[in-house]
Design a protein around this motif. Structure first.
Motif, short mmCIF file in Angstrom:
data_model
loop_
_atom_site.label_atom_id
_atom_site.label_comp_id
_atom_site.label_asym_id
_atom_site.label_seq_id
_atom_site.Cartn_x
_atom_site.Cartn_y
_atom_site.Cartn_z
N PHE A 129 0.81 -1.02 -0.09
CA PHE A 129 0.05 0.10 -0.10
C PHE A 129 0.71 1.31 0.15
CE2 PHE A 129 -3.01 -3.21 1.82
CZ PHE A 129 -3.95 -2.92 0.70
N SER A 130 2.26 1.20 -0.05
CA SER A 130 2.96 2.22 0.07
C SER A 130 2.78 3.31 -1.36
CB SER A 130 4.54 2.08 0.19
OG SER A 130 5.09 0.98 -0.75
N VAL A 135 -1.65 5.91 8.76
CA VAL A 135 -1.60 4.47 8.71
C VAL A 135 -1.61 3.91 10.28
CG1 VAL A 135 0.11 2.42 8.38
CG2 VAL A 135 -0.43 3.99 6.63
N MET A 136 -2.53 3.12 10.74
CA MET A 136 -2.53 2.23 11.82
C MET A 136 -2.27 0.86 11.82
SD MET A 136 -5.91 4.19 13.45
CE MET A 136 -5.65 3.35 15.09
N ALA A 137 -1.08 0.52 12.39
CA ALA A 137 -0.61 -0.95 12.45
C ALA A 137 0.14 -1.08 13.50
CB ALA A 137 -0.12 -1.16 10.93
N PHE A 138 0.73 -2.38 13.34
CA PHE A 138 1.76 -2.78 14.30
C PHE A 138 3.02 -2.48 13.77
CE2 PHE A 138 -1.90 -5.34 15.27
CZ PHE A 138 -1.78 -5.54 16.73
N ASP A 176 8.34 -0.37 6.06
CA ASP A 176 9.15 0.55 6.50
C ASP A 176 8.72 1.73 5.50
OD1 ASP A 176 10.68 -0.09 8.61
OD2 ASP A 176 12.31 -0.70 7.38
N GLU A 177 8.71 1.29 4.05
CA GLU A 177 8.21 2.21 3.10
C GLU A 177 6.75 2.57 3.26
OE1 GLU A 177 7.81 -2.16 1.14
OE2 GLU A 177 9.14 -1.07 2.59
N ALA A 203 0.98 10.25 8.86
CA ALA A 203 1.05 9.90 10.56
C ALA A 203 0.82 8.45 10.60
CB ALA A 203 -0.14 10.65 11.06
N PHE A 204 1.55 7.97 11.65
CA PHE A 204 1.63 6.55 11.90
C PHE A 204 1.17 6.37 13.32
CE2 PHE A 204 3.69 2.52 13.08
CZ PHE A 204 3.06 1.80 12.62
#
Length: 165
Positions: free
Chosen positions: A119-120, A135-138, A144-145, A152-153
Protein backbone atom coordinates in the motif's frame (compact mmCIF):
# COMPACT_ATOMS: atom_id res chain seq x y z
CA UNK A 1 -1.64 14.34 15.50
CA UNK A 2 -0.92 17.57 13.78
CA UNK A 3 -3.12 18.74 10.87
CA UNK A 4 -6.18 17.14 12.43
CA UNK A 5 -9.34 19.20 12.87
CA UNK A 6 -13.01 18.38 13.55
CA UNK A 7 -14.16 19.35 10.05
CA UNK A 8 -12.01 16.77 8.30
CA UNK A 9 -13.90 14.09 6.41
CA UNK A 10 -12.34 10.71 7.11
CA UNK A 11 -12.53 7.27 5.52
CA UNK A 12 -11.18 4.29 7.46
CA UNK A 13 -10.12 1.21 5.48
CA UNK A 14 -9.21 -1.86 7.53
CA UNK A 15 -7.26 -4.85 6.19
CA UNK A 16 -8.74 -7.19 8.80
CA UNK A 17 -6.63 -10.22 7.81
CA UNK A 18 -3.39 -8.29 8.13
CA UNK A 19 -4.29 -6.93 11.56
CA UNK A 20 -5.69 -10.25 12.80
CA UNK A 21 -2.64 -12.30 11.87
CA UNK A 22 -0.23 -9.75 13.30
CA UNK A 23 -2.16 -9.39 16.58
CA UNK A 24 -2.28 -13.18 16.91
CA UNK A 25 1.37 -13.82 16.04
CA UNK A 26 2.85 -11.04 18.17
CA UNK A 27 0.39 -10.76 21.08
CA UNK A 28 -1.87 -13.85 20.86
CA UNK A 29 -4.82 -11.46 21.14
CA UNK A 30 -7.56 -9.95 18.97
CA UNK A 31 -8.10 -6.41 17.75
CA UNK A 32 -10.53 -4.11 19.54
CA UNK A 33 -12.26 -2.73 16.45
CA UNK A 34 -14.32 -0.24 18.47
CA UNK A 35 -11.15 1.38 19.82
CA UNK A 36 -9.51 1.17 16.40
CA UNK A 37 -12.37 3.03 14.71
CA UNK A 38 -12.61 5.60 17.48
CA UNK A 39 -8.89 6.39 17.29
CA UNK A 40 -8.91 6.46 13.48
CA UNK A 41 -11.80 8.94 13.37
CA UNK A 42 -10.29 11.03 16.19
CA UNK A 43 -13.31 13.36 16.61
CA UNK A 44 -13.51 14.07 12.88
CA UNK A 45 -16.40 13.45 10.45
CA UNK A 46 -16.56 9.79 9.48
CA UNK A 47 -17.50 9.41 5.82
CA UNK A 48 -17.01 5.64 5.47
CA UNK A 49 -15.51 2.84 7.51
CA UNK A 50 -14.88 -0.35 5.57
CA UNK A 51 -13.50 -3.61 6.95
CA UNK A 52 -12.16 -6.00 4.30
CA UNK A 53 -12.58 -9.57 5.54
CA UNK A 54 -12.06 -13.09 4.27
CA UNK A 55 -14.62 -15.88 4.65
CA UNK A 56 -12.66 -19.01 5.52
CA UNK A 57 -15.51 -21.08 6.99
CA UNK A 58 -14.35 -20.59 10.59
CA UNK A 59 -16.95 -21.25 13.28
CA UNK A 60 -17.20 -17.69 14.65
CA UNK A 61 -16.61 -15.63 11.53
CA UNK A 62 -20.25 -14.73 10.81
CA UNK A 63 -20.68 -13.33 14.33
CA UNK A 64 -17.40 -11.41 13.83
CA UNK A 65 -18.72 -9.93 10.57
CA UNK A 66 -21.96 -8.93 12.34
CA UNK A 67 -19.99 -7.36 15.20
CA UNK A 68 -18.04 -5.23 12.72
CA UNK A 69 -21.33 -3.94 11.28
CA UNK A 70 -22.64 -3.20 14.79
CA UNK A 71 -19.49 -1.18 15.51
CA UNK A 72 -20.05 0.92 12.38
CA UNK A 73 -18.09 -0.79 9.64
CA UNK A 74 -19.35 -1.70 6.22
CA UNK A 75 -17.95 -5.17 5.56
CA UNK A 76 -16.63 -6.35 2.25
CA UNK A 77 -16.33 -10.12 2.26
CA UNK A 78 -14.28 -12.29 -0.06
CA UNK A 79 -14.25 -16.07 -0.02
CA UNK A 80 -10.88 -17.75 0.38
CA UNK A 81 -9.61 -19.44 -2.78
CA UNK A 82 -8.39 -23.01 -2.47
CA UNK A 83 -6.09 -24.40 -5.13
CA UNK A 84 -5.67 -28.02 -6.20
CA UNK A 85 -2.22 -28.18 -4.60
CA UNK A 86 -3.77 -27.36 -1.21
CA UNK A 87 -2.63 -23.74 -1.03
CA UNK A 88 -5.03 -20.97 -0.10
CA UNK A 89 -5.09 -17.36 -1.16
CA UNK A 90 -7.18 -14.35 -0.32
CA UNK A 91 -6.39 -10.69 -0.12
CA UNK A 92 -8.10 -7.39 -0.62
CA UNK A 93 -5.16 -5.29 -1.86
CA UNK A 94 -6.72 -4.32 -5.19
CA UNK A 95 -10.20 -3.80 -3.71
CA UNK A 96 -8.89 -1.60 -0.90
CA UNK A 97 -6.78 0.40 -3.32
CA UNK A 98 -9.67 0.97 -5.72
CA UNK A 99 -11.95 2.06 -2.89
CA UNK A 100 -9.28 4.45 -1.57
CA UNK A 101 -8.81 6.04 -4.99
CA UNK A 102 -12.59 6.32 -5.44
CA UNK A 103 -13.04 7.88 -1.99
CA UNK A 104 -10.17 10.35 -2.47
CA UNK A 105 -12.48 12.95 -4.05
CA UNK A 106 -14.91 12.74 -1.12
CA UNK A 107 -12.64 12.87 1.94
CA UNK A 108 -9.77 14.88 3.38
CA UNK A 109 -8.09 11.95 5.13
CA UNK A 110 -7.86 8.21 4.54
CA UNK A 111 -6.76 6.01 7.41
CA UNK A 112 -5.29 2.72 6.22
CA UNK A 113 -5.27 0.06 8.92
CA UNK A 114 -2.67 -2.33 7.55
CA UNK A 115 1.05 -2.98 7.70
CA UNK A 116 1.24 -4.28 4.14
CA UNK A 117 3.98 -2.55 2.16
CA UNK A 118 2.02 -3.07 -1.05
CA UNK A 119 0.00 0.00 0.00
CA UNK A 120 2.99 2.38 0.01
CA UNK A 121 2.48 3.33 -3.64
CA UNK A 122 -1.21 3.96 -2.89
CA UNK A 123 -0.19 6.34 -0.08
CA UNK A 124 2.06 8.23 -2.45
CA UNK A 125 -0.72 8.52 -5.03
CA UNK A 126 -3.32 9.68 -2.48
CA UNK A 127 -0.97 12.31 -1.07
CA UNK A 128 -0.30 13.54 -4.62
CA UNK A 129 -4.08 13.93 -4.99
CA UNK A 130 -4.17 16.10 -1.85
CA UNK A 131 -5.49 13.47 0.56
CA UNK A 132 -3.92 13.12 4.00
CA UNK A 133 -2.92 9.50 4.62
CA UNK A 134 -2.61 7.98 8.07
CA UNK A 135 -1.60 4.41 8.82
CA UNK A 136 -2.51 2.37 11.88
CA UNK A 137 -0.75 -0.97 12.31
CA UNK A 138 1.78 -2.87 14.39
CA UNK A 139 5.15 -1.28 13.73
CA UNK A 140 6.95 -4.60 14.32
CA UNK A 141 5.33 -6.01 11.18
CA UNK A 142 4.71 -2.86 9.13
CA UNK A 143 6.75 -2.22 6.01
CA UNK A 144 9.18 0.68 6.45
CA UNK A 145 8.15 2.13 3.09
CA UNK A 146 4.50 2.28 4.20
CA UNK A 147 5.41 4.19 7.37
CA UNK A 148 7.60 6.53 5.32
CA UNK A 149 4.79 7.34 2.87
CA UNK A 150 2.16 8.02 5.55
CA UNK A 151 1.73 11.49 7.02
CA UNK A 152 1.02 9.94 10.41
CA UNK A 153 1.58 6.48 11.87
CA UNK A 154 -0.07 4.96 14.95
CA UNK A 155 1.69 1.88 16.32
CA UNK A 156 -1.05 -0.39 17.66
CA UNK A 157 1.56 -2.42 19.53
CA UNK A 158 2.75 0.63 21.45
CA UNK A 159 -0.76 0.98 22.92
CA UNK A 160 -1.79 -2.67 23.02
CA UNK A 161 -3.88 -2.06 26.16
CA UNK A 162 -6.11 0.18 24.02
CA UNK A 163 -6.21 -1.75 20.75
CA UNK A 164 -6.14 -5.39 21.82
CA UNK A 165 -8.77 -7.53 23.55
Amino acid sequence: MENVHPGQRVAVLVDAQNLYHTAQSIHSRNIDYTALLEEAVNDRQLTRAIAYVIRADSPDEESFFEALVDIGFETKIKDIKRFSDGTKKADWDVGMSLDAVTLANHVDTIVLCTGDGDFSRLCSHLRHEGVRVEVMAFEASTADELIAEAEAFVDLGERHETFLL
